[in-house]
Design a protein around this motif. Structure first.
Motif, PDB file in Angstrom:
ATOM      1  N   ASN A  99       9.647  86.449  28.671  1.00  0.00           N
ATOM      2  CA  ASN A  99       8.739  85.429  28.139  1.00  0.00           C
ATOM      3  C   ASN A  99       7.628  86.050  27.297  1.00  0.00           C
ATOM      4  OD1 ASN A  99      10.176  83.334  29.308  1.00  0.00           O
ATOM      5  ND2 ASN A  99       8.932  83.315  31.155  1.00  0.00           N
ATOM      6  N   THR A 100       7.129  87.189  27.736  1.00  0.00           N
ATOM      7  CA  THR A 100       6.102  87.891  26.966  1.00  0.00           C
ATOM      8  C   THR A 100       6.655  88.307  25.610  1.00  0.00           C
ATOM      9  OG1 THR A 100       5.041  88.699  28.972  1.00  0.00           O
ATOM     10  CG2 THR A 100       4.564  89.900  26.930  1.00  0.00           C
ATOM     11  N   SER A 103       7.062  85.326  23.271  1.00  0.00           N
ATOM     12  CA  SER A 103       5.758  84.906  22.753  1.00  0.00           C
ATOM     13  C   SER A 103       5.311  85.816  21.612  1.00  0.00           C
ATOM     14  CB  SER A 103       4.736  84.936  23.892  1.00  0.00           C
ATOM     15  OG  SER A 103       3.442  84.750  23.411  1.00  0.00           O
ATOM     16  N   THR A 106       7.557  85.256  18.533  1.00  0.00           N
ATOM     17  CA  THR A 106       7.213  84.008  17.841  1.00  0.00           C
ATOM     18  C   THR A 106       5.968  84.196  16.988  1.00  0.00           C
ATOM     19  OG1 THR A 106       8.205  82.699  19.617  1.00  0.00           O
ATOM     20  CG2 THR A 106       6.634  81.575  18.191  1.00  0.00           C
ATOM     21  N   ARG A 107       4.972  84.881  17.529  1.00  0.00           N
ATOM     22  CA  ARG A 107       3.732  85.131  16.774  1.00  0.00           C
ATOM     23  C   ARG A 107       4.022  85.998  15.549  1.00  0.00           C
ATOM     24  NH1 ARG A 107      -1.469  84.929  16.085  1.00  0.00           N
ATOM     25  NH2 ARG A 107      -2.795  86.757  15.858  1.00  0.00           N
TER      26      ARG A 107
END
Length: 143
Positions: A99-100, A103, A106-107
């Protein structure tokens, strides 16, 4: 300074953080695989030991040997339970790392798109400016 150039350092930092998260994800995946392999080996050993116990019991064993087998099987059962806990924790850790990474990825992708959009707009503006200069020069020429 143009917006695209101002965002380049931010983009580099985001990419670096994404790569760090990707490495951590890789390590957690490797660790999970290793822990699952240990659990599989423990279960296989447990099954082999039970098979040997059944073979020995069919031939007849002493009460002392029977107690030793039972004690060892109980220890194997406990080791399997502990390893199952380790695997569960490893899965949880892997999920957090995944998940990290998502994230961070995506950024990074969003920043890349913004920088690309700014660069295209800047290039378009530069081309317009060059075209205008060219048009102005051609109008100033004496015929």
């Amino acid at each position: 300074m143009s917006p695209s150039k101002r965002l380049k350092p931010v983009q580099r930092v985001a990419k670096s953080r994404e790569q760090t998260a990707a490495r951590q994800l890789g390590r957690s995946k490797k660790s999970l695989h290793e822990e699952e392999t240990k659990l599989t080996q423990l279960r296989q050993y447990h099954q082999e030991y039970l098979t040997r116990f059944e073979q020995a019991a069919s031939k007849g064993i002493t009460a002392g040997h029977l107690q030793e087998y039972r004690t060892f099987i109980a220890k194997l059962d406990e080791a399997i339970k502990q390893q199952e806990s380790v695997v569960a924790a490893s899965k949880q850790n892997h999920s957090v790392k995944k998940n990290t990474w998502r994230s961070k990825h995506t950024r990074t992708e969003a920043l890349s798109k913004v920088v690309d959009r700014y660069e295209r707009a800047e290039k378009k503006e530069e081309e317009r400016s060059e075209q205008k200069e060219s048009d102005d020069r051609s109008q100033r020429r004496p015929d």
